[in-house]
Write a protein that holds these residues in place. Structure first.
Motif, PDB file in Angstrom:
ATOM      1  N   ALA A  61      -9.602  18.601  17.514  1.00 35.34           N
ATOM      2  CA  ALA A  61      -8.520  19.572  17.339  1.00 35.34           C
ATOM      3  C   ALA A  61      -8.925  20.956  17.813  1.00 35.34           C
ATOM      4  O   ALA A  61      -8.092  21.708  18.352  1.00 35.34           O
ATOM      5  N   ASN A  62     -10.194  21.306  17.633  1.00 36.24           N
ATOM      6  CA  ASN A  62     -10.675  22.630  18.022  1.00 36.24           C
ATOM      7  C   ASN A  62     -10.970  22.747  19.515  1.00 36.24           C
ATOM      8  O   ASN A  62     -11.151  23.851  20.023  1.00 36.24           O
ATOM      9  N   ALA A  63     -11.057  21.611  20.199  1.00 32.82           N
ATOM     10  CA  ALA A  63     -11.391  21.641  21.627  1.00 32.82           C
ATOM     11  C   ALA A  63     -10.457  20.718  22.404  1.00 32.82           C
ATOM     12  O   ALA A  63     -10.899  19.739  23.008  1.00 32.82           O
ATOM     13  N   PRO A  64      -9.159  21.012  22.380  1.00 32.16           N
ATOM     14  CA  PRO A  64      -8.213  20.138  23.093  1.00 32.16           C
ATOM     15  C   PRO A  64      -8.366  20.275  24.608  1.00 32.16           C
ATOM     16  O   PRO A  64      -8.784  21.310  25.112  1.00 32.16           O
ATOM     17  N   ILE A  65      -8.042  19.209  25.301  1.00 31.39           N
ATOM     18  CA  ILE A  65      -8.099  19.206  26.766  1.00 31.39           C
ATOM     19  C   ILE A  65      -6.684  18.968  27.294  1.00 31.39           C
ATOM     20  O   ILE A  65      -6.090  17.919  27.036  1.00 31.39           O
ATOM     21  N   LYS A  66      -6.166  19.943  27.996  1.00 30.46           N
ATOM     22  CA  LYS A  66      -4.829  19.828  28.579  1.00 30.46           C
ATOM     23  C   LYS A  66      -4.988  19.788  30.095  1.00 30.46           C
ATOM     24  O   LYS A  66      -4.889  20.797  30.782  1.00 30.46           O
ATOM     25  N   ALA A  67      -5.284  18.608  30.601  1.00 28.80           N
ATOM     26  CA  ALA A  67      -5.518  18.479  32.039  1.00 28.80           C
ATOM     27  C   ALA A  67      -5.372  17.015  32.439  1.00 28.80           C
ATOM     28  O   ALA A  67      -5.451  16.114  31.613  1.00 28.80           O
ATOM     29  N   LEU A  99     -16.184   4.897  28.474  1.00 25.11           N
ATOM     30  CA  LEU A  99     -16.362   5.657  27.234  1.00 25.11           C
ATOM     31  C   LEU A  99     -15.978   7.118  27.444  1.00 25.11           C
ATOM     32  O   LEU A  99     -15.340   7.736  26.586  1.00 25.11           O
ATOM     33  N   VAL A 100     -16.370   7.695  28.580  1.00 28.15           N
ATOM     34  CA  VAL A 100     -16.012   9.078  28.885  1.00 28.15           C
ATOM     35  C   VAL A 100     -14.497   9.216  29.003  1.00 28.15           C
ATOM     36  O   VAL A 100     -13.899  10.180  28.502  1.00 28.15           O
ATOM     37  N   ALA A 101     -13.864   8.250  29.647  1.00 31.53           N
ATOM     38  CA  ALA A 101     -12.410   8.287  29.789  1.00 31.53           C
ATOM     39  C   ALA A 101     -11.724   8.224  28.421  1.00 31.53           C
ATOM     40  O   ALA A 101     -10.728   8.920  28.176  1.00 31.53           O
ATOM     41  N   ARG A 102     -12.261   7.408  27.508  1.00 29.23           N
ATOM     42  CA  ARG A 102     -11.705   7.337  26.156  1.00 29.23           C
ATOM     43  C   ARG A 102     -11.810   8.687  25.461  1.00 29.23           C
ATOM     44  O   ARG A 102     -10.872   9.158  24.809  1.00 29.23           O
ATOM     45  N   LEU A 103     -12.971   9.320  25.575  1.00 27.83           N
ATOM     46  CA  LEU A 103     -13.179  10.614  24.928  1.00 27.83           C
ATOM     47  C   LEU A 103     -12.209  11.662  25.477  1.00 27.83           C
ATOM     48  O   LEU A 103     -11.588  12.419  24.717  1.00 27.83           O
ATOM     49  N   LEU A 104     -12.064  11.707  26.794  1.00 29.12           N
ATOM     50  CA  LEU A 104     -11.128  12.649  27.401  1.00 29.12           C
ATOM     51  C   LEU A 104      -9.701  12.401  26.925  1.00 29.12           C
ATOM     52  O   LEU A 104      -8.956  13.339  26.614  1.00 29.12           O
ATOM     53  N   PRO A 159     -19.263  13.801  16.481  1.00 29.27           N
ATOM     54  CA  PRO A 159     -18.669  15.145  16.572  1.00 29.27           C
ATOM     55  C   PRO A 159     -19.179  15.941  17.767  1.00 29.27           C
ATOM     56  O   PRO A 159     -18.413  16.685  18.385  1.00 29.27           O
ATOM     57  N   ALA A 160     -20.466  15.799  18.109  1.00 34.07           N
ATOM     58  CA  ALA A 160     -21.016  16.538  19.249  1.00 34.07           C
ATOM     59  C   ALA A 160     -20.336  16.117  20.545  1.00 34.07           C
ATOM     60  O   ALA A 160     -20.015  16.954  21.398  1.00 34.07           O
ATOM     61  N   GLY A 161     -20.111  14.826  20.705  1.00 28.16           N
ATOM     62  CA  GLY A 161     -19.432  14.339  21.905  1.00 28.16           C
ATOM     63  C   GLY A 161     -17.990  14.791  21.966  1.00 28.16           C
ATOM     64  O   GLY A 161     -17.476  15.134  23.043  1.00 28.16           O
ATOM     65  N   ALA A 162     -17.327  14.829  20.792  1.00 28.90           N
ATOM     66  CA  ALA A 162     -15.913  15.198  20.764  1.00 28.90           C
ATOM     67  C   ALA A 162     -15.682  16.614  21.267  1.00 28.90           C
ATOM     68  O   ALA A 162     -14.624  16.921  21.831  1.00 28.90           O
ATOM     69  N   GLY A 163     -16.668  17.499  21.085  1.00 27.20           N
ATOM     70  CA  GLY A 163     -16.481  18.877  21.524  1.00 27.20           C
ATOM     71  C   GLY A 163     -17.208  19.229  22.801  1.00 27.20           C
ATOM     72  O   GLY A 163     -17.197  20.395  23.216  1.00 27.20           O
ATOM     73  N   SER A 164     -17.809  18.243  23.455  1.00 26.55           N
ATOM     74  CA  SER A 164     -18.685  18.554  24.585  1.00 26.55           C
ATOM     75  C   SER A 164     -17.959  18.748  25.908  1.00 26.55           C
ATOM     76  O   SER A 164     -18.460  19.429  26.795  1.00 26.55           O
ATOM     77  N   VAL A 187     -14.289  21.149  31.213  1.00 28.68           N
ATOM     78  CA  VAL A 187     -13.012  20.844  31.864  1.00 28.68           C
ATOM     79  C   VAL A 187     -12.208  22.127  32.049  1.00 28.68           C
ATOM     80  O   VAL A 187     -11.636  22.386  33.129  1.00 28.68           O
ATOM     81  N   ALA A 188     -12.166  22.950  31.007  1.00 31.34           N
ATOM     82  CA  ALA A 188     -11.404  24.199  31.090  1.00 31.34           C
ATOM     83  C   ALA A 188     -11.970  25.114  32.173  1.00 31.34           C
ATOM     84  O   ALA A 188     -11.222  25.708  32.966  1.00 31.34           O
ATOM     85  N   ALA A 189     -13.302  25.220  32.218  1.00 27.98           N
ATOM     86  CA  ALA A 189     -13.928  26.107  33.201  1.00 27.98           C
ATOM     87  C   ALA A 189     -13.656  25.653  34.625  1.00 27.98           C
ATOM     88  O   ALA A 189     -13.405  26.471  35.521  1.00 27.98           O
TER      89      ALA A 189
END
Length: 508
Positions: free
Chosen positions: A327-333, A346-351, A438-443, A448-450
């Protein structure tokens, strides 16, 4: 010193094997290997690492995977047997990855290859290297030409003065990717260690705790991930065993002594076979994102025979933190994912769980039962999953999806930037970050934003350099935009056709 039986090496290397190297063609080299007595080896490689839907993904020399596994292990020597150009490239890559370890090499020429002297040279090298004060194991790797010529590493002694001898064939025409070549050596080592443990007492692993129930992770992970996974398992009364591939020989015993094996990288077919042979259940997928972590902890609990109430407690401790991180690090892309590490799904699932739209994920690795849960989860959300993806498929998907960010291999990143699409090299920029818990969820959100912020800048650059530096216009000194001479392309096309026809005539 063990003597080579007179009939062990063919009197002459099969036609097409000697001197052809990687350029001899897959079918030619595979046929030569089978004619030289390597049919069983080739059949096993084909079963463990099936090709398709096309012949082979584009990747570095597959043998680098096995070389990497050996170089990362303490008290393990690695010797290569192959063409000098191949060995040069592999050792160069090992230095690039900072191995700082010696790589042995047994050179050969047409005479030593044809007469069988190469095997004798390999045997001598192994005896000279196998010093118990220096090494626990010596690994000898046959590259393409020795495999195609039938050099019989299985005739080497199994041990010399207590030093284990492990010979493997890792031909580019039999192992599709360097990721799977990691499994070739990891599986061979696990098999050797399992047989040792079944035969009698073995050396005690350094970190082993009596009575501790463990989970063995299969696959190379970002260094912080095992610690995070260990914290998730602790409320269930479980700890982590040493990873596979291992860092030390005795770690193999501890890994095999696990309660459950977790195939977080799903292509380790030979390694999984050894865990199953040791009577250990194997769980696929990984603790990625909210839904992935919940499902994975449940699967581990069931496999280990842990009460549902205890598993629920473990979930209650970690899931709120993951939910908050997402929730604190949403990805809108809109993101496309491709690579050859084995963790692409696994990376695709996280994204996707973080809010990204992921229309495509391609992996050079094959489809196995250990990634089925991830495939089904992604496809249910509209993601196309491409196993054994080629560069052409990845590029076509990127062109079609027009993503805000493309994650992929070096050539895909190059093509993306030519098109003005922000892109990142999967291996160095994505695999080098935590993925689980949790570390992966915010990584991923920050990177992506940058990167997506740079899209407008990329568009300006593409517009500014339009028509400059493209293949026909590359170079310097042009006063105007380069233009093909009249009829140039037609002449070149006819020359290529004539050359191809001449080569076909010679071949027949």
């Amino acid at each position: 010193m063990d003597q080579l039986p007179l009939n062990a090496v063919p009197a002459a290397a099969p036609e097409g094997a000697s001197g052809s190297g990687c350029h001899g063609g897959r079918e030619t080299l595979e046929n030569a290997a089978r004619a030289a007595g390597k049919s069983e080896t080739m059949d096993k490689l084909a079963a463990d690492y099936p090709r398709g839907p096309h012949d082979q993904p584009q990747s570095m020399c597959p043998a680098f995977g096995s070389l990497r596994v050996g170089l990362r292990m303490r008290r393990t020597a690695t010797i290569l047997s192959g063409s000098a150009c191949c060995v040069y490239g592999l050792t160069f890559t090992s230095h690039f990855y900072g191995a700082r370890r010696t790589v042995g090499y047994v050179p050969f020429n047409s005479e030593t290859l044809v007469t069988g002297k190469l095997f004798e040279d390999i045997r001598d090298a192994v005896h000279a290297t196998a010093k118990p004060e220096d090494y626990d194991a010596v690994v000898i790797i046959n590259l393409c030409v020795p495999t195609a010529s039938g050099v019989p590493l299985d005739l080497l002694p199994k041990q010399i003065d207590g030093v284990r001898i492990i010979g493997i064939d890792v031909p580019g025409f039999g192992v599709p990717t360097h990721a799977e070549a990691k499994d070739v050596l990891a599986g061979a080592m696990l098999r050797y260690a399992r047989n040792e443990a079944e035969s009698g007492p073995v050396a005690r692993p350094r970190q082993m705790v009596d009575g501790e129930r463990t989970v063995a992770l299969i696959g190379e992970l970002f260094p912080a991930d095992p610690m995070g996974v260990g914290a998730m398992l602790a409320p269930m009364g479980l700890a982590l065993a040493p990873q596979t591939p291992a860092r030390e020989w005795r770690d193999l015993y501890a890994a095999l002594d696990c309660e459950v094996a977790a195939a977080v990288h799903p292509f380790y077919t030979a390694s999984i076979r050894e865990f199953r042979a040791a009577g250990r259940p194997v769980v696929g997928s990984g603790p990625v994102g909210l839904e992935g972590t919940e499902a994975w902890l449940g699967a581990i609990g069931r496999a280990a025979g842990i009460a549902d109430s205890v598993v629920d407690l473990a979930k209650q401790r970690v899931l709120p933190a993951i939910r908050a991180a997402l929730a604190n690090a949403p990805i809108k892309a809109r993101v496309t994912v491709s690579g050859y590490e084995g963790s692409e799904l696994l990376v695709a699932r996280l994204l996707s769980e973080a809010g990204a739209e992921v229309p495509y994920v391609g992996t050079a690795c094959p489809r196995t039962e250990w990634s089925e849960a991830d495939r089904q989860w992604l496809e249910a959300r509209g993601t196309h999953v491409q196993y054994r993806a080629s560069l052409e498929q990845d590029v076509a998907a990127m062109r079609d999806a027009k993503p805000d960010l493309a994650l992929g291999t070096t050539p895909l990143v190059q093509k993306a930037k030519e098109l003005g699409i922000p892109a990142l090299y999967f291996t160095n920029m994505v695999s080098a970050r935590p993925l689980f818990g949790p570390a992966g969820a915010g990584s991923m959100a920050a990177i992506v934003a940058a990167q997506t912020k740079g899209r407008e800048r990329f568009s300006r650059m593409v517009s500014f350099f339009d028509g400059v530096g493209t293949p026909d216009g590359a170079g310097y000194g042009f006063k105007d935009k380069p233009v093909d001479p009249p009829g140039f392309r037609d002449r070149q096309r006819k020359l290529r056709a004539a050359k191809a026809k001449a080569e076909e005539s010679v071949g027949t």
